[in-house]
Design an enzyme around this catalytic site. Structure first.
Site: not given
Ligand SMILES: *Cc1c(COP(=O)(O)O)cnc(C)c1O
Length: 383
Positions: A50, A102, A174, A199
């Site tokens: 992690r 978004y 973003d 994306k």
């Protein structure tokens, strides 16, 4: 870290060293949860996956390089990356953000963080005066998205960043829609860049992932602490896929831009099309800012029909054969989307319409198929 000047060479080589134990040219997928220690505290820099994983570290080095950043951090999704930024704040802090960002970001802000005492000011950031006017002494974060999804509004990154600097607040961009190939916000003064790597970075519609890039070491320390403490880390297989995706980012983006331009011009002259939203068009209201801060205009295009209704849009949306009806964007294949009922359904209708997102708006993620086929598909679907 950023030893490659030209984009293509950087995308192919950044973060990738031959595996020290075997010479494997591709970064191995270290599918392991833990690492053996020779004695308590004696290890090779890896204790528990992690906190540290070699595949993820290679990707994070590449993330930093592609945004001209000192540091990169990978998250299990784009919204997990956004969530990590929000965890820098405490109740009472104020955030200025775009009114048309978004839908998932809006949902996170309005449904999760508002009730935790964070105060949001939603403004039209394409006019930077609105940002300056919304600043108070409690403003800690300015969150912008440019181009916006799905209306392709452009915000001047340099202008917003200088407002942020003056008032000592973080400016996070973003950069998902532009991708690092078209725009590098840190070079224009932003503090943090966020991507949904799902994306363009991944580029093949086969992975969910997010990332943050930054230059300040203290910010990297805080965000790394949040990353390992809250645990939204991507697995090594997903890191491998995004590393592989980045290697072809420049080639894919070149084609997305070429195809995008042709589709925008095709739609513009179509008698049944009312309005085309693409920041590469001269008549786009923020075209000059787009030209200043972007290297190209990409393959994301929205449009409305002369008959701007849900019914007419639905007919187009269900008639395409090459364009698949689906959420998401930035993959090699063309996608068509209906923001009002799909990606932006979480935004109340009145708010959506007030922001200019009509019931009939159609959004395209133009892929890298042959342009003749893409245009022919739109032609038969629009009729
Ligand atoms: C998809 C997307 C996100 C969210 O990313 P996920 O990887 O889906 O969590 C954030 N911003 C933009 C602009 C996006 O397109």
């Amino acid at each position: 870290m950023n030893q490659y000047k030209n984009l293509g060479t950087k995308y192919i080589h950044a973060g990738v060293e031959p595996d020290p134990s075997t010479g494997a040219i591709m970064t191995p997928i270290y599918q392991t949860s833990t690492f053996v220690q020779a004695a308590p505290g004696v290890h090779k820099g890896y204790e528990y996956a992690r906190s540290q994983n070699p595949t993820r570290f290679a990707l994070e080095t590449a993330f930093a390089a592609i945004e001209n950043a000192k540091y990169g951090l990978a998250f299990s999704s784009g919204v997990a990356a956004t969530d990590a930024v929000m965890r820098l704040l405490i109740p009472g802090d104020e955030v200025i953000c775009a009114h048309d960002m978004y839908g998932g970001t809006y949902r996170l802000f309005s449904k999760v963080y508002e009730k935790m005492g964070i105060v949001f000011h939603y403004v039209d950031t394409s006019n930077v005066e609105n940002v300056a006017a919304a600043i108070t002494e409690k403003t800690k974060l300015i969150w912008i998205e440019t181009p916006t999804n799905p209306l392709m509004n452009i915000t001047d990154i340099e202008a917003v960043s200088s407002i942020g600097k003056k008032h000592n607040c973080i400016v996070c961009v973003d950069n998902t829609f532009a991708s690092p190939y078209l725009q590098n916000p840190l070079d224009q003064g932003a503090t943090i860049v966020m991507h949904s790597a799902t994306k363009y970075l991944g580029g093949h519609s086969d992975v969910i992932q997010g990332c943050l890039m930054m230059n300040e070491e203290s910010l990297r320390e805080q965000l790394y602490f949040i990353q390992k403490s809250t645990g939204a880390v991507p697995g090594p297989q997903d890191c491998f896929l995004v590393l592989r995706g980045i290697k072809t980012l420049h080639v894919r983006m070149q084609r997305h831009c070429e195809n995008g331009e042709k589709v925008a011009h095709y739609l513009q002259q179509h008698p049944k099309v009312a309005k085309v939203y693409w920041c590469g068009l001269e008549e786009h209201p923020n075209h000059s800012i787009a030209k200043k801060q972007m290297r190209g205009f990409g393959g994301m295009i929205s449009f409305t029909l002369v008959n701007d209704s849900m019914e007419a849009a639905t007919k187009v949306l269900s008639s395409t054969k090459i364009f698949s009806l689906a959420e998401s964007l930035g993959g090699v294949e063309s996608l068509i989307n209906h923001p009002a009922s799909m990606t932006h359904a979480s935004i109340p209708r009145e708010r959506r319409i007030a922001n200019g997102l009509s019931d009939g708006l159609i959004r395209l993620s133009v892929g890298i198929e042959d342009i003749e086929d893409i245009i022919a598909d739109l032609a038969q679907a629009i009729g």
